[in-house]
Design a protein around this motif. Structure first.
Motif, PDB file in Angstrom:
ATOM      1  N   GLN A   9     -60.263  18.974 -25.068  1.00 39.99           N
ATOM      2  CA  GLN A   9     -59.399  20.020 -24.502  1.00 39.99           C
ATOM      3  C   GLN A   9     -58.916  19.608 -23.110  1.00 39.99           C
ATOM      4  OE1 GLN A   9     -62.283  20.605 -26.046  1.00 39.99           O
ATOM      5  NE2 GLN A   9     -62.300  22.586 -27.081  1.00 39.99           N
TER       6      GLN A   9
ATOM      7  N   THR B 247     -56.803  16.618 -12.786  1.00 40.41           N
ATOM      8  CA  THR B 247     -56.584  17.761 -13.690  1.00 40.41           C
ATOM      9  C   THR B 247     -57.587  17.735 -14.849  1.00 40.41           C
ATOM     10  OG1 THR B 247     -54.240  17.637 -13.151  1.00 40.41           O
ATOM     11  CG2 THR B 247     -54.847  19.000 -15.032  1.00 40.41           C
TER      12      THR B 247
ATOM     13  N   SER C  71     -52.684  31.397 -27.886  1.00 37.12           N
ATOM     14  CA  SER C  71     -53.895  30.680 -27.478  1.00 37.12           C
ATOM     15  C   SER C  71     -54.325  31.114 -26.079  1.00 37.12           C
ATOM     16  CB  SER C  71     -53.674  29.175 -27.545  1.00 37.12           C
ATOM     17  OG  SER C  71     -52.594  28.813 -26.744  1.00 37.12           O
TER      18      SER C  71
ATOM     19  N   ILE D 273     -61.136  18.526 -13.511  1.00 39.32           N
ATOM     20  CA  ILE D 273     -61.292  19.956 -13.217  1.00 39.32           C
ATOM     21  C   ILE D 273     -61.375  20.763 -14.506  1.00 39.32           C
ATOM     22  CG2 ILE D 273     -60.027  21.982 -12.358  1.00 39.32           C
ATOM     23  CD1 ILE D 273     -59.190  20.367  -9.981  1.00 39.32           C
ATOM     24  N   ALA D 274     -60.519  20.421 -15.478  1.00 39.96           N
ATOM     25  CA  ALA D 274     -60.532  21.152 -16.751  1.00 39.96           C
ATOM     26  C   ALA D 274     -61.901  21.020 -17.415  1.00 39.96           C
ATOM     27  CB  ALA D 274     -59.438  20.629 -17.669  1.00 39.96           C
TER      28      ALA D 274
ATOM     29  N   GLY E 245     -58.180  32.037 -17.860  1.00 40.81           N
ATOM     30  CA  GLY E 245     -58.932  30.909 -17.317  1.00 40.81           C
ATOM     31  C   GLY E 245     -58.364  29.569 -17.769  1.00 40.81           C
ATOM     32  N   VAL E 246     -57.742  29.566 -18.944  1.00 40.42           N
ATOM     33  CA  VAL E 246     -57.184  28.334 -19.496  1.00 40.42           C
ATOM     34  C   VAL E 246     -56.044  27.823 -18.604  1.00 40.42           C
ATOM     35  CG1 VAL E 246     -55.387  29.265 -21.012  1.00 40.42           C
ATOM     36  CG2 VAL E 246     -56.681  27.268 -21.727  1.00 40.42           C
TER      37      VAL E 246
ATOM     38  N   PHE F  16     -53.641  20.847 -27.197  1.00 45.69           N
ATOM     39  CA  PHE F  16     -53.849  21.300 -25.820  1.00 45.69           C
ATOM     40  C   PHE F  16     -52.815  20.706 -24.867  1.00 45.69           C
ATOM     41  CE2 PHE F  16     -57.623  23.075 -27.496  1.00 45.69           C
ATOM     42  CZ  PHE F  16     -57.941  24.113 -26.650  1.00 45.69           C
TER      43      PHE F  16
ATOM     44  N   LYS G 110     -56.153  34.293 -26.640  1.00 45.88           N
ATOM     45  CA  LYS G 110     -57.470  34.043 -27.211  1.00 45.88           C
ATOM     46  C   LYS G 110     -58.453  33.528 -26.158  1.00 45.88           C
ATOM     47  CE  LYS G 110     -56.809  31.797 -31.120  1.00 45.88           C
ATOM     48  NZ  LYS G 110     -56.912  30.728 -32.099  1.00 45.88           N
ATOM     49  N   ASN G 111     -57.953  32.657 -25.242  1.00 43.92           N
ATOM     50  CA  ASN G 111     -58.847  31.997 -24.295  1.00 43.92           C
ATOM     51  C   ASN G 111     -58.908  32.664 -22.928  1.00 43.92           C
ATOM     52  OD1 ASN G 111     -59.811  29.694 -25.818  1.00 43.92           O
ATOM     53  ND2 ASN G 111     -57.657  29.134 -25.912  1.00 43.92           N
TER      54      ASN G 111
ATOM     55  N   ILE H 248     -55.004  19.027 -21.990  1.00 46.63           N
ATOM     56  CA  ILE H 248     -54.385  19.864 -20.950  1.00 46.63           C
ATOM     57  C   ILE H 248     -53.796  18.983 -19.852  1.00 46.63           C
ATOM     58  CG2 ILE H 248     -55.017  21.315 -18.984  1.00 46.63           C
ATOM     59  CD1 ILE H 248     -54.520  23.048 -21.249  1.00 46.63           C
TER      60      ILE H 248
ATOM     61  N   GLN I  16     -47.825  29.216 -28.147  1.00 40.65           N
ATOM     62  CA  GLN I  16     -48.945  28.981 -27.230  1.00 40.65           C
ATOM     63  C   GLN I  16     -49.447  30.245 -26.561  1.00 40.65           C
ATOM     64  OE1 GLN I  16     -50.406  26.375 -27.444  1.00 40.65           O
ATOM     65  NE2 GLN I  16     -48.936  24.876 -28.183  1.00 40.65           N
ATOM     66  N   LEU I  17     -48.616  31.298 -26.510  1.00 35.89           N
ATOM     67  CA  LEU I  17     -49.054  32.553 -25.886  1.00 35.89           C
ATOM     68  C   LEU I  17     -50.306  33.093 -26.564  1.00 35.89           C
ATOM     69  CD1 LEU I  17     -45.958  34.775 -25.024  1.00 35.89           C
ATOM     70  CD2 LEU I  17     -47.437  33.451 -23.520  1.00 35.89           C
TER      71      LEU I  17
ATOM     72  N   LEU J 108     -56.029  27.744 -15.208  1.00 39.78           N
ATOM     73  CA  LEU J 108     -56.416  27.147 -13.928  1.00 39.78           C
ATOM     74  C   LEU J 108     -56.120  25.653 -13.824  1.00 39.78           C
ATOM     75  CD1 LEU J 108     -57.977  27.671 -11.128  1.00 39.78           C
ATOM     76  CD2 LEU J 108     -59.871  26.569 -12.329  1.00 39.78           C
ATOM     77  N   PRO J 109     -56.597  24.833 -14.788  1.00 37.27           N
ATOM     78  CA  PRO J 109     -56.306  23.394 -14.672  1.00 37.27           C
ATOM     79  C   PRO J 109     -54.805  23.105 -14.728  1.00 37.27           C
ATOM     80  CG  PRO J 109     -57.919  23.827 -16.409  1.00 37.27           C
ATOM     81  CD  PRO J 109     -57.400  25.147 -15.966  1.00 37.27           C
TER      82      PRO J 109
ATOM     83  N   ILE K 167     -56.534  25.872 -30.698  1.00 34.57           N
ATOM     84  CA  ILE K 167     -55.229  26.509 -30.624  1.00 34.57           C
ATOM     85  C   ILE K 167     -54.302  25.919 -31.672  1.00 34.57           C
ATOM     86  CG2 ILE K 167     -55.478  27.062 -28.195  1.00 34.57           C
ATOM     87  CD1 ILE K 167     -53.832  24.711 -27.476  1.00 34.57           C
ATOM     88  N   PRO K 168     -53.233  26.645 -32.004  1.00 36.58           N
ATOM     89  CA  PRO K 168     -52.326  26.168 -33.053  1.00 36.58           C
ATOM     90  C   PRO K 168     -51.686  24.832 -32.686  1.00 36.58           C
ATOM     91  CG  PRO K 168     -51.361  28.003 -31.836  1.00 36.58           C
ATOM     92  CD  PRO K 168     -52.791  27.911 -31.419  1.00 36.58           C
TER      93      PRO K 168
ATOM     94  N   HIS L 284     -64.408  23.101 -15.472  1.00 37.95           N
ATOM     95  CA  HIS L 284     -64.066  24.517 -15.624  1.00 37.95           C
ATOM     96  C   HIS L 284     -64.546  25.043 -16.971  1.00 37.95           C
ATOM     97  CE1 HIS L 284     -61.786  28.147 -15.077  1.00 37.95           C
ATOM     98  NE2 HIS L 284     -60.956  27.889 -16.059  1.00 37.95           N
ATOM     99  N   TRP L 285     -64.509  24.195 -17.993  1.00 42.66           N
ATOM    100  CA  TRP L 285     -64.840  24.638 -19.346  1.00 42.66           C
ATOM    101  C   TRP L 285     -66.227  24.203 -19.784  1.00 42.66           C
ATOM    102  CZ3 TRP L 285     -59.455  22.635 -21.017  1.00 42.66           C
ATOM    103  CH2 TRP L 285     -58.495  23.599 -20.685  1.00 42.66           C
TER     104      TRP L 285
ATOM    105  N   LEU M 135     -49.894  22.965 -24.908  1.00 37.24           N
ATOM    106  CA  LEU M 135     -50.129  24.142 -24.066  1.00 37.24           C
ATOM    107  C   LEU M 135     -49.798  23.812 -22.602  1.00 37.24           C
ATOM    108  CD1 LEU M 135     -51.290  27.036 -23.886  1.00 37.24           C
ATOM    109  CD2 LEU M 135     -53.524  26.035 -23.531  1.00 37.24           C
TER     110      LEU M 135
END
Lengths: 127, 234
Positions: free
Chosen positions: B182, A104, B90, A107-108, B97-98, B210, B93-94, B186, B87-88, B100-101, A120-121, A111-112, B213
């Protein structure tokens, strides 16, 4: 009157849970999840989180662990059933967790690679 | 269930004992440096098991005495809507695509566990309890009930998964060269839920954010998708 606001916020959580319970008669999803989604819709409609609800939910989520202690104690009843395969079960969890964590994250990162997501907050809660 | 005064008293006593043991376990965890290996739930189970043994109360009785706590778990789970709502923004904002992982990790973790258990001669209910291993405990309890798993077992699997993820994350990232904060966050939140998220906040604020999220999105997605799959195939 602060305690009144907090009591109201707590009651609204119970209310949304109850609405989820009613809804679960018609939709084949868990009641709490439906209550969660209903509250999410309400927040999207409000476009903000009422401050008392925020405080109450932070407290509740922070100490949620104690609420699943009774359920967890049930594991003592399964000791015999699990004992024979215990090491295999433990190994399965370790290996599947480590591999999925690695894949994961990898891939992240791929992907980025070109565009990093915006910050993010910060939201802290643990269970 | 609670038919007379003495049972009501037992219920009040065991709820109080549970709260005290929880606070004590939290204290032990903090004193030992808040390490994932010493998760408070481990001390809770050990201490309460001893107390039940000495009091001559069996687990089923204990669970009916502390029914109030289990009932409160429902409304408490609803409160997860608040971090999810945060989190919605973010995701807005992103872009999607955020996600996928999170989707990859959320599907991979239960599938790998299922593959590992496929040939074991065990009841299906035990194997099904592994499907919710990567989502936050309150959602896992109800979801596993819904798909024919064993909630008690699901809780233990979820917490153990979180501990494993939190302990190994840093070494795996080093091994695979994952430097993006990030990406680290995630993966931790998606695979190791709230325990991974707590570990993420110890690594840095960004990793923790992250991880939150991943925790929120995977928790809700898995809790929606698993019952639907089982509804369609049963």
């Amino acid at each position: 009157m602060h305690w009144f606001k907090y009591a109201l916020a707590l009651l609204s959580l119970v209310g949304f849970w109850f609405a989820g319970l009613l809804l679960s008669q018609f939709i084949a999803l868990p009641a709490s999840l439906l209550g969660l989604l209903l509250l999410l819709l309400a927040l999207m409609w409000l476009k903000q989180i009422p401050s008392a609800l925020l405080r109450v939910s932070q407290f509740v989520l922070g100490h949620m662990l104690v609420l699943f202690v009774p359920a967890t104690m049930g594991i003592l009843l399964f000791g015999e059933k699990l004992a024979g395969n215990l090491w295999w079960l433990v190994l399965t969890i370790i290996i599947s967790t480590v591999i999925s964590l690695g894949i994961t994250a990898w891939i992240a990162q791929r992907h980025w690679q070109n565009h990093e997501p915006a910050d993010i907050p910060i939201e802290d809660h643990d269970d | 269930m609670l038919s007379n005064n003495s049972e009501l008293l037992s219920a009040a006593i065991w709820v109080c004992i549970t709260l005290l043991v929880y606070l004590g376990s939290l204290l032990i965890y903090r004193v030992l440096g808040s390490r994932p290996l010493f998760h408070p739930m481990i001390f809770c189970i050990a201490i309460l098991a001893m107390l039940l043994f000495y009091a001559g109360v069996n687990v089923k009785e204990y669970q009916s005495y502390t029914g109030l706590l289990s009932w409160l778990l429902g409304p408490a789970t609803v409160a997860l809507a608040i971090p999810l709502y945060t989190q919605l923004n973010s995701i807005k904002k992103n872009g999607l695509g955020v996600m996928l992982p999170i989707i990859v990790g959320g599907a991979l973790a239960p599938l790998l566990a299922l593959i590992g258990l496929y040939f074991l001669p065990m009841e299906a209910s035990i194997k099904l309890s592994f499907l919710t291993k990567s989502i936050t405990t309150p959602l896992a309890i109800e979801t596993s009930q819904y798909i024919g798993g064993i909630p008690e077992l699901a809780v233990v699997i979820v917490i153990f998964t979180g501990i494993v993820g939190a302990i190994f994350a840093a070494s795996i990232y080093r091994l695979l060269g994952v430097k993006s904060e990030q990406a680290q966050g995630i993966a931790l939140g998606t695979v190791a839920h709230a325990i991974g998220t707590a570990q993420g906040f110890q690594m840095s604020q960004k990793v923790g954010a992250f991880a939150s999220l991943g925790l929120c999105i995977n928790g809700v997605l898995t809790a929606i998708i698993l019952p639907i799959i089982f509804f369609l195939f049963s």
